[in-house]
Design an enzyme around this catalytic site. Structure first.
Site, short mmCIF file in Angstrom:
data_model
loop_
_atom_site.label_atom_id
_atom_site.label_comp_id
_atom_site.label_asym_id
_atom_site.label_seq_id
_atom_site.Cartn_x
_atom_site.Cartn_y
_atom_site.Cartn_z
N THR B 480 1.73 -9.99 9.99
CA THR B 480 2.36 -8.23 9.61
C THR B 480 3.47 -8.17 10.26
OG1 THR B 480 0.31 -8.14 11.26
CG2 THR B 480 -0.03 -7.59 8.85
N GLY B 521 -3.68 -1.24 11.66
CA GLY B 521 -3.40 -2.12 12.98
C GLY B 521 -2.08 -1.45 13.81
N ARG B 595 6.68 6.73 9.69
CA ARG B 595 7.97 6.31 10.40
C ARG B 595 8.13 4.76 10.04
NH1 ARG B 595 8.44 6.55 16.99
NH2 ARG B 595 10.48 5.96 17.28
N LEU B 597 8.82 1.16 11.39
CA LEU B 597 8.78 0.78 12.66
C LEU B 597 9.84 -0.39 12.57
CD1 LEU B 597 5.09 0.58 13.73
CD2 LEU B 597 6.85 2.44 14.12
N ASN B 598 9.92 -1.08 11.66
CA ASN B 598 10.84 -2.25 11.58
C ASN B 598 11.09 -2.32 9.91
OD1 ASN B 598 11.86 -4.76 11.20
ND2 ASN B 598 11.17 -5.62 13.14
N VAL B 670 1.19 0.01 6.09
CA VAL B 670 2.20 -0.63 4.98
C VAL B 670 1.42 -1.87 4.38
CG1 VAL B 670 3.62 -1.61 6.54
CG2 VAL B 670 4.73 -0.92 4.17
N GLU B 672 -1.19 -2.75 2.65
CA GLU B 672 -1.63 -2.79 1.45
C GLU B 672 -1.19 -1.77 0.51
OE1 GLU B 672 -5.14 -1.43 3.77
OE2 GLU B 672 -6.42 -2.88 3.05
#
Lengths: 183, 711
Positions: B480, B521, B595, B597-598, B670, B672
């Site tokens: 992930t 997670g 948000r 994150l990456n 994000v 699923e």
């Protein structure tokens, strides 16, 4: 055991390695369990997933379907030897162009199938350069670097994380270098 | 190189939360230096364990003859129910939950389902272990069992599960469905079926166990480290402090590694029995019974609307198998409970206990198969109303959570539909034509929803003498991007270059998180680490200690507000006029999940979800041998995962959504979302292409052909 353990020499990543193996040992298990090269992974042991793909004489081979004794004297490249093969040097952290492109394009997630994807893609570049035909090559029999050629030629390497779009982008970038009109 | 994702260059090599940083563990993964479970090397070579599985369904074990196996050179022991170390009864303690309960194996002369181990061969080499396993002679007497679940079971066979995954009640309703259904002028009443599915992570489930007479150290492919500790402690009657679980790299999970499986129990039993390290790697074939799977489903959806296109009535009812002795029910009606406003809504989940291998979470439990039915039915209703399926959805998007009436923390479904439609060119789709040679072309849309969970988590961070920051938590990275986004959190908060940050994961000696699962997670583990880093920054400014712990748990915003991620899928398919084969030609998804994150790793997860959705819609289905409860197509040739060739260019739009109520980090899940709803968009596109509504998934050529003939 001795009569069941013929001597086999495998030239792995440029180094000759002599082994006494149970003749039932697959090339994959020989690499992982006898030569301490665990970077080549066992995904299915049935030739159905491509995770164990290595290069023998530059061609891709499913190492789970090959017995080690069948490859006495053969030159084998595993993921651990890809950077050196690509001229990037022997340091463990060295990356060849494909490996760098895989990182830059995020062409993997869990990474378990990645060794096989990289070996497959390495051979694919040679196939394209040679002009080997595939089922999606246009009727003019001219092999071009296209998404469809890459998708077809990488279809034997499963990626359950679904990094496929990024794999195509990474391979296309390297395949396209020095090639006119690459797409 | 122009399309290479670029890291935003920051002064001094710093990286912030939200930057498109390449995976920090990427170089290891492309050089074969990331150790997955079976790659770990110990000083002492492990014995190889090979599982002998039951080839009957529910059965009594009359005899296990190990004599010939023990004669094979290199074989050290064969464990059976006669000589395996003692364990706590399976399923105990009863109040511990399925991941923590005893997973006892080889404990009694009986097997509960096909594939359950009846012996474990332990040998010096893999070849000897495998040969000997074939020589173990097992005599079984089959016992009566229920294997097939068709959805036509009589009422007395249907049970109401205690709850469905996510902790929601099995039955929920709001308003008066019957009245609303009566009032509706246009109705759809349709039943959909989905076949069982298998997660099929590329890394087979594997364990390497060592035992020193007191402490059990288990290297195992696992999504939730804490679940492995508890299950092994409960199974083997050990103190939790005497079980250490290590899992730095995991080759995919998709739910199948949330808890431990046969390899972990058997490798531990082998290590205890022989005082040698033991490695057990499950075979791909056995994984189709011993790794959990998604059960088949029968789902009835009833939708009613007024003639002018207002949704009035929603009912979604499902019947699925529940593996006997293993409490898990999939929330098929999750999307029906979340997506659209209406006057009366009714949702019901029923299970039929079956003597099948374990059924458990597989990526997107609930929405993955539930939205196949629900979003197909929404499309059927829009067609019956002669309305554009995007406009119909937009006109009925929920303003508050339909089932509870709670306000949403944020709910971006409308924007996802609008942005996705624009990017796809939905209003101009006719320009793309109706056929391409023998391919009939069609376009489909579906909404995506997925509940947002936040789980309790802890994390530790410290500043080393050399100025590096080291973070430790028992979170996992199953592909992930946990290593990467957690490194960004440390680098951003402590104002360090990324290469001065080391994140250590996957060890039960580190502070406990909820691990990887349910898309919780990143927000949970990341929130805990952000809290630790902020605390450390405060301490350092105040001249305090160089180590800090952080802790996060869901606050009252998770009580007061309904929390969801949203998305919308737009798909073009071709249906072969002659063979009825379906190919996805193009897919665009717009997603909103708090948000980002990456963007690099988030986009990859969305791509991955979409690819998973293509498999679930078109090719993935397990076929049951109803005599013994085994799946017949149990390898990667018979169970067709999408290949590179099955996946067209995909396009992902990430809508930056601000949500201040979803946790400290501001991010939602994000992993699923990209899967939820995609299969329905494909089915809706198939209808658009060929005029046949296929209500049996996957949409294999035989299913599509039958539907076309009947329509």
């Amino acid at each position: 055991m001795s009569d069941r353990a013929p001597k086999t020499t495998l030239v792995v990543n440029g180094r000759a390695r002599e082994l006494s193996l149970d003749p039932r040992t697959t090339l994959l298990d020989a690499l992982r369990d006898h030569l301490d090269l665990p970077g080549t992974h066992k995904g299915c042991d049935h030739g159905q997933c491509g995770a164990c793909t290595v290069l023998i004489g530059g061609e891709r081979v499913l190492s789970c379907l090959a017995l080690a004794v069948m490859h006495d004297g053969d030159e084998i490249t595993t993921v651990e030897g890809l950077a050196a093969r690509a001229g990037a040097g022997d340091a463990p952290e060295a990356l060849g162009a494909l490996q760098a492109a895989f990182v830059a394009h995020d062409a993997f997630q869990c990474g378990f199938c990645t060794s096989g994807q990289l070996c497959s893609a390495t051979a694919l570049l040679a196939e394209l350069a040679r002009g080997d035909l595939s089922v999606v090559t246009p009727d003019d029999d001219t092999v071009r670097v296209t998404g469809d050629e890459i998708r077809e030629r990488m279809a034997g390497n499963l990626c359950r994380c679904g990094a496929y779009p990024n794999l195509v982008a990474a391979i296309a970038e390297v395949a396209g270098q020095g090639e006119e009109g690459a797409s | 190189m122009s399309d290479t994702p670029q890291t935003t260059p920051r002064e001094g090599g710093r990286a912030a939360i939200g930057d498109a940083v390449p995976r920090v563990d990427g170089p290891k993964k492309v050089t074969g230096r990331a150790p997955y479970t079976a790659d770990h090397r110990l000083d002492e070579a492990p014995l190889i364990g090979w599982i002998v599985p039951s080839r009957a369904g529910r059965a009594r074990v009359d005899a296990v003859d190990t004599a010939r196996a023990l004669d094979v050179p290199g074989v050290v022991a064969v464990l059976t129910h006669r000589n395996a170390p003692k364990q706590a009864p399976r399923g105990t303690p009863s109040d511990a939950g399925r991941f923590s309960q005893s997973h006892a194996l080889l404990a009694a002369p009986e097997v509960a389902c096909y594939g359950e181990p009846v012996a474990l061969v332990l040998a010096e080499t893999l070849e000897a272990a495998r040969e000997a396993a074939g020589l173990v002679e097992v005599a079984l007497t089959p016992l009566p069992g229920r294997y097939a679940v068709t959805g036509d079971e009589p009422d007395e066979a249907l049970e109401v599960p205690d709850d469905v995954d996510g902790g929601m009640p099995a039955d929920m309703s709001h308003g008066d469905f019957d009245l609303a259904w009566e009032k509706a002028e246009v109705r759809v009443d349709a039943t959909y079926e989905t076949l069982a599915e298998h997660a099929s992570a590329m890394e087979p489930h594997a364990t390497l166990a060592t035992w020193d007479g007191e402490e059990l150290v288990v290297r195992v492919a696992i999504q939730i480290v804490g679940s492995a500790v508890e299950a092994l402690a409960n199974t083997l009657r050990l103190d939790k402090e005497k079980v250490r679980v290590i899992s730095p790299f995991i080759g995919g999970g998709f739910g199948s590694k949330l808890g431990i499986h046969d390899d972990a129990v058997l490798a531990s039993l082998g290590a205890i029995a022989t005082d040698r390290p033991v490695r057990v790697v499950q075979t791909r074939r056995d994984l189709f019974s011993s790794a959990p799977h998604r059960g088949c489903s029968t789902q009835r959806v009833r939708l009613g609307a007024s003639r002018d296109g207002r949704l009035l009535a929603v009912a979604h009812e499902s019947v699925m198998p529940m593996a006997r002795g293993y409490e898990f029910a999939e929330p098929c009606a999750a999307s029906a409970r979340a997506s659209y406003a209406c006057d009366g809504i009714l949702t019901r989940h029923r299970v039929v206990r079956a003597d099948l291998p374990r059924i458990d979470s597989m990526r997107g439990p609930g929405e993955a198969v539930g939205s196949l039915a629900f979003e197909s039915a929404v499309d059927e209703l829009a067609r019956a109303l002669e309305r554009d399926p995007v406009a119909f959805r937009l006109a009925n998007v929920a303003e508050t959570e339909p089932i509870s009436g709670k306000p949403f923390a944020s709910f971006d479904l409308r924007r996802c539909l609008e942005v996705g439609a624009e990017r796809y060119g939905w209003s101009r789709r006719a320009e793309r034509g109706r056929r391409d040679g023998r391919w009939l072309l069609g376009h489909g849309v579906a909404s995506a929803t997925r509940p947002n969970f936040l789980m309790e988590a802890k994390a530790r961070v410290r500043l080393e003498d050399d100025g590096r920051a080291v973070a430790e938590l028992d979170m996992t990275d199953i592909g992930t991007g946990s290593y990467t986004i957690l490194s960004q959190i440390v680098a951003d908060t402590l104002e360090l270059p990324l290469d001065r940050v080391e994140v250590r994961l996957g060890d039960s000696r580190y502070p406990q998180t909820a691990g990887s699962g349910g898309s919780f997670g990143a927000a949970s583990a990341g929130g805990a680490l952000l809290s630790a880093c902020r605390r450390l920054r405060g301490q350092l400014r105040a001249g305090g200690g160089r180590e800090a712990e952080g802790h996060i748990e869901p606050g009252e915003d998770f009580e007061k507000y309904a929390q969801y991620m949203t998305g919308a899928h737009f798909v073009e398919v071709g249906v072969d006029e002659v063979t009825s084969e379906v190919r996805v030609r193009r897919a665009v998804g717009a997603f909103s999940f708090g948000r980002v994150l990456n963007p690099t790793t988030a986009r990859s997860q969305l791509y991955g979800g979409m690819v998973f959705g293509i498999g679930g819609a078109l090719t993935e289905g397990l076929h049951l041998d109803e005599r013994v409860g085994a799946y017949m197509n149990r390898d990667l040739a018979g169970y067709h995962l999408p290949t590179e060739r099955d996946v067209p260019a995909l396009e992902v739009v990430m809508i930056g959504e601000r949500d201040d109520r979803c946790g400290l980090l501001g991010s939602k899940g994000v992993g699923e979302l990209g899967l939820c709803g995609l299969g329905a968009a494909i089915a809706n596109a198939v209808y658009d292409a060929c005029g046949a509504r296929v209500r049996r998934f996957p949409l294999t050529p035989d299913a599509v052909m039958a539907a076309r003939a009947a329509w």
